[in-house]
Motif scaffolding. Structure first.
Motif, PDB file in Angstrom:
ATOM      1  N   PHE B 124       0.944  -1.083   0.058  1.00 52.96           N
ATOM      2  CA  PHE B 124      -0.185   0.087  -0.016  1.00 52.96           C
ATOM      3  C   PHE B 124       0.894   1.149  -0.109  1.00 52.96           C
ATOM      4  O   PHE B 124       0.588   2.219  -0.681  1.00 52.96           O
ATOM      5  CB  PHE B 124      -1.099  -0.015   1.198  1.00 52.96           C
ATOM      6  N   HIS B 125       2.064   1.085   0.732  1.00 52.01           N
ATOM      7  CA  HIS B 125       2.666   2.403   1.070  1.00 52.01           C
ATOM      8  C   HIS B 125       4.182   2.382   0.183  1.00 52.01           C
ATOM      9  O   HIS B 125       4.865   3.241   0.143  1.00 52.01           O
ATOM     10  CB  HIS B 125       3.340   2.627   2.295  1.00 52.01           C
ATOM     11  N   ARG B 157       5.189  -8.152  -3.501  1.00 51.96           N
ATOM     12  CA  ARG B 157       5.585  -9.125  -2.423  1.00 51.96           C
ATOM     13  C   ARG B 157       5.210 -10.532  -2.565  1.00 51.96           C
ATOM     14  O   ARG B 157       4.006 -10.786  -3.145  1.00 51.96           O
ATOM     15  CB  ARG B 157       5.083  -8.793  -0.994  1.00 51.96           C
ATOM     16  N   LEU B 158       6.227 -11.606  -2.393  1.00 57.66           N
ATOM     17  CA  LEU B 158       5.706 -12.831  -2.818  1.00 57.66           C
ATOM     18  C   LEU B 158       5.792 -13.678  -1.385  1.00 57.66           C
ATOM     19  O   LEU B 158       6.314 -13.366  -0.596  1.00 57.66           O
ATOM     20  CB  LEU B 158       6.952 -13.773  -3.443  1.00 57.66           C
ATOM     21  N   THR B 196      -0.697  -1.997  -8.746  1.00 60.10           N
ATOM     22  CA  THR B 196      -0.472  -1.232  -9.794  1.00 60.10           C
ATOM     23  C   THR B 196      -1.120  -0.144  -9.959  1.00 60.10           C
ATOM     24  O   THR B 196      -2.417  -0.089  -9.655  1.00 60.10           O
ATOM     25  CB  THR B 196      -0.620  -2.082 -11.113  1.00 60.10           C
ATOM     26  N   ARG B 197      -0.637   1.179 -10.231  1.00 62.69           N
ATOM     27  CA  ARG B 197      -1.313   2.510  -9.512  1.00 62.69           C
ATOM     28  C   ARG B 197      -1.908   2.369  -7.957  1.00 62.69           C
ATOM     29  O   ARG B 197      -1.057   2.068  -7.322  1.00 62.69           O
ATOM     30  CB  ARG B 197      -2.385   2.798 -10.872  1.00 62.69           C
ATOM     31  N   ALA B 201      -3.712  -6.078  -5.921  1.00 65.05           N
ATOM     32  CA  ALA B 201      -4.257  -7.494  -6.230  1.00 65.05           C
ATOM     33  C   ALA B 201      -3.470  -8.444  -5.683  1.00 65.05           C
ATOM     34  O   ALA B 201      -2.407  -8.401  -5.358  1.00 65.05           O
ATOM     35  CB  ALA B 201      -4.479  -7.572  -7.811  1.00 65.05           C
ATOM     36  N   MET B 202      -4.173  -9.613  -5.357  1.00 72.91           N
ATOM     37  CA  MET B 202      -3.509 -10.887  -4.743  1.00 72.91           C
ATOM     38  C   MET B 202      -3.643 -11.991  -5.887  1.00 72.91           C
ATOM     39  O   MET B 202      -4.883 -12.259  -6.175  1.00 72.91           O
ATOM     40  CB  MET B 202      -3.965 -11.379  -3.700  1.00 72.91           C
ATOM     41  N   TYR B 203      -2.590 -12.503  -6.607  1.00 73.65           N
ATOM     42  CA  TYR B 203      -2.800 -13.501  -7.393  1.00 73.65           C
ATOM     43  C   TYR B 203      -2.198 -14.837  -6.832  1.00 73.65           C
ATOM     44  O   TYR B 203      -1.008 -14.816  -6.447  1.00 73.65           O
ATOM     45  CB  TYR B 203      -1.760 -13.142  -8.498  1.00 73.65           C
ATOM     46  N   PRO B 204      -2.914 -15.935  -7.121  1.00 75.72           N
ATOM     47  CA  PRO B 204      -2.328 -17.267  -6.809  1.00 75.72           C
ATOM     48  C   PRO B 204      -1.171 -17.628  -7.738  1.00 75.72           C
ATOM     49  O   PRO B 204      -1.429 -17.183  -8.906  1.00 75.72           O
ATOM     50  CB  PRO B 204      -3.325 -18.152  -6.764  1.00 75.72           C
TER      51      PRO B 204
END
Lengths: 298, 297
Positions: B124-125, B157-158, B196-197, B201-204
């Motif tokens: 977020f930051h 982040r992963l 992004t912008r 989002a969180m992607y599996p």
């Protein structure tokens, strides 16, 4: 991401009007509606991140409103070394947003590397006066500009204090050429908690060093023995504080005034109503109007 | 030691442990027990820092409820005091702390949910990312493609967990209205958290995709990153994965590894720890001037 607004198109110094504290729930509404409020103030630390929504919205709003940066975490009065990482973040923020005013508190919040993230009272001693004055001077040198120092609410007094708070505050300004951010609510809260005369406090502060006034709401903590007023910034400004504010403005002349509300943040319209009340009081003393407070740049 | 320093150290002791009466003995009574007065500061600190944790860990809060959260926060504040005047830095060890907290052992996925909350907070930051220079990439000769290194978006982040924490996280969001059931037997998950912008989002991710992005994040070139992915996912599709993360904006910058760099890559730790101020990514920009055969994604 947002394109940086050019300096030329940004509103300049903080006008002698009421402003409001900018909080995240109001970002979009302020941008869409752009109410005629004199200026905005933010907590500097909330914008220490490197990107994202906070900086994006502040950038957008800065194009429309004068801005003041108000720090809550520099720990000016601490005997730990000055936190240069924190100060650097503040300096970066100042160069990005070109605020009309920059302020910090006459308090400390950390020791031995542990932060309590609160505005803790200093003992009003010769040693503390010398220490905090040196720190204010170093911060101003480092930032290359004047800062304002705000009096805090307190819930205890140390036995070793020898100097009345109002003399201590005025003396820091005298020694360092900093300005004063006079929080009228904090004067009222501390005067009630410790039993001193709020009016004597006001009379001891020279009008020409006051760059800004804060107004906020307090809460009451009741105990078996008695009660303490707590500076919670969670309520409307109390009637007694409005009365003290009227006296302050009659005494000093009009001064830029901020409505602070940090917890249980109300709808924007409630803040704007509080600001309107302050504006009405300022307008009544418009004949005493001198010059807008101009923060001196070193 | 000077009097002011002694006073501040005694004050801090009393704020952390209200039973410590050292500062109260130096406070005016003035109509109210000095211990009471000092306790206001004790309460202020715990209430303020607990609120800061609640803001950063909304899903943990929702999973454990307010009473347990406040109990855990109190223990955490004592064990890991705040080290910054910037409250956004506070709470970075909460996941590890929950993993060691005996009373939280009944929720074994809780530490990983906390890590996901923290990843969201950091992202977020985090700094905005640049747009990937695709035109420049097309000028890289095919012979050099194996040496391509990509930087991941600074706001990414992963995270890997043995529990379905992505599903747990999503169904516990305040605005989630669908079927809230979670099957723990669903097993583990690998997640990319990406802003992004202003959208987060969180992607599996597949095992290979996770290994590949992790290797790129450590500064390894595309050959070595592929080897990592292939080791855990034999049918790993590099081309599809590269396309997906270019389009998604996960990859923001590229350069060609030089030989020194390849040697030093082996010295890198296997994972890079994110810092509060900014995720420290090995962002080298030793771009070499290559021209020639067109390469396409």
């Amino acid at each position: 991401m947002a394109v940086h607004t050019t300096t030329a198109s940004r509103p300049g110094p903080i006008p002698v009007q009421a402003g409001i504290g900018l909080r995240a729930p109001h970002y979009r509404e302020l941008l869409e509606w752009r109410p005629p409020i004199g200026w905005l103030e933010v907590h500097s630390e909330n914008y220490f991140g490197r990107g994202g929504a906070p900086l994006y919205f502040l950038e957008q709003l800065r194009a429309h409103y004068p801005l003041s940066l108000h720090g809550v975490g520099l720990s000016l009065g601490s005997t730990d070394p000055l936190n240069m990482e924190h100060l650097n973040s503040l300096k970066t923020l100042i160069s990005r947003f070109e605020p009309g005013l920059v302020s910090e508190h006459l308090s400390w919040s950390s020791v031995g590397g542990r932060y309590m993230n609160d505005l803790l009272p200093l003992p009003y001693t010769v040693e503390a006066l010398s220490h905090v004055s040196q720190r204010v001077a170093r911060v101003q040198d480092y930032l290359g500009r004047q800062i304002l120092i705000e009096n805090v609410s307190s819930y205890l007094q140390y036995e070793e204090s020898r100097i009345p708070e109002w003399e201590f505050l005025a003396e820091v300004a005298e020694r360092t050429d900093c300005g004063i951010l006079l929080d009228v609510n904090n004067v009222f809260v501390s005067a009630t908690n410790h039993g001193f005369d709020a009016r004597s406090y006001l009379r001891a502060i020279p009008a020409e060093v006051i760059g800004e006034i804060h107004l906020a709401g307090f809460s009451v903590n009741r105990f078996d023995q008695g009660e303490l007023l707590i500076d919670t910034h969670s309520r409307p400004v109390a009637a007694e504080v409005w009365a003290l504010y009227r006296e302050a403005i009659a005494l000093y002349g009009p001064i830029a005034t901020l409505i602070e509300w940090d917890t249980d943040v109300p709808p924007l319209s409630v803040l704007l109503n509080e600001a309107r009340k302050a504006d009405q009081i300022l307008e009544r003393h418009v004949d005493q109007f001198l010059e807008p407070y101009d923060a001196r740049v070193a | 030691m000077h009097a002011l320093r002694r006073l501040q150290l005694a004050f801090a002791e009393s704020v952390f442990s209200p039973a410590d009466a050292r500062i109260a003995s130096r406070v005016h009574e003035n109509g109210l027990d000095p211990v009471r007065r000092v306790r206001v500061y004790h309460n202020n600190m715990f209430v303020g820092l607990t609120a800061a944790l609640e803001a950063v860990y909304p899903i943990v809060h929702r999973l454990v409820g307010t009473d347990f959260f406040r109990f855990a926060a109190k223990e955490y504040i004592r064990d890991h005091p705040s080290r910054s005047g910037n409250l956004h830095c506070f709470g970075d060890h909460f996941g590890e702390f929950l993993a060691r907290l005996p009373s939280a052992a009944g929720l074994p996925y809780l530490p990983d949910v906390a890590r996901l909350d923290w990843a969201y907070h950091e992202v977020f930051h985090a700094a905005p990312g640049a747009r990937l220079d695709i035109e420049g990439l097309q000028d890289v000769p095919l012979a050099n493609w194996g040496k391509l290194c990509f930087n991941l978006h600074p706001a990414s982040r992963l995270l890997e967990s043995s529990y379905p924490v992505l599903r747990i996280w999503q169904v516990n969001r305040e605005d989630y209205e669908d079927d809230p059931s979670v099957d723990l037997a669903e097993g583990g998950v690998r997640v990319l958290v990406l802003r992004t912008r202003l959208e987060i989002a969180m992607y599996p991710l597949s095992p290979g995709e996770y290994a590949w992005l992790g290797a790129l994040a450590e500064g390894r070139d595309i050959t070595r990153s592929f080897e990592r992915a292939y080791a855990v996912e034999p049918d790993f599709d590099l081309k599809a994965c590269l396309e997906r993360h270019v389009i998604r904006g996960t990859l923001v910058d590229w350069h060609l590894a030089n030989h020194d760099e390849l040697a030093y890559q082996e010295l890198l730790p296997s994972s890079t720890r994110a810092q509060c101020a900014e995720g420290k990514s090995p962002a080298r920009r030793a771009r070499l001037p290559f021209k020639g055969v067109e390469g396409r994604i």
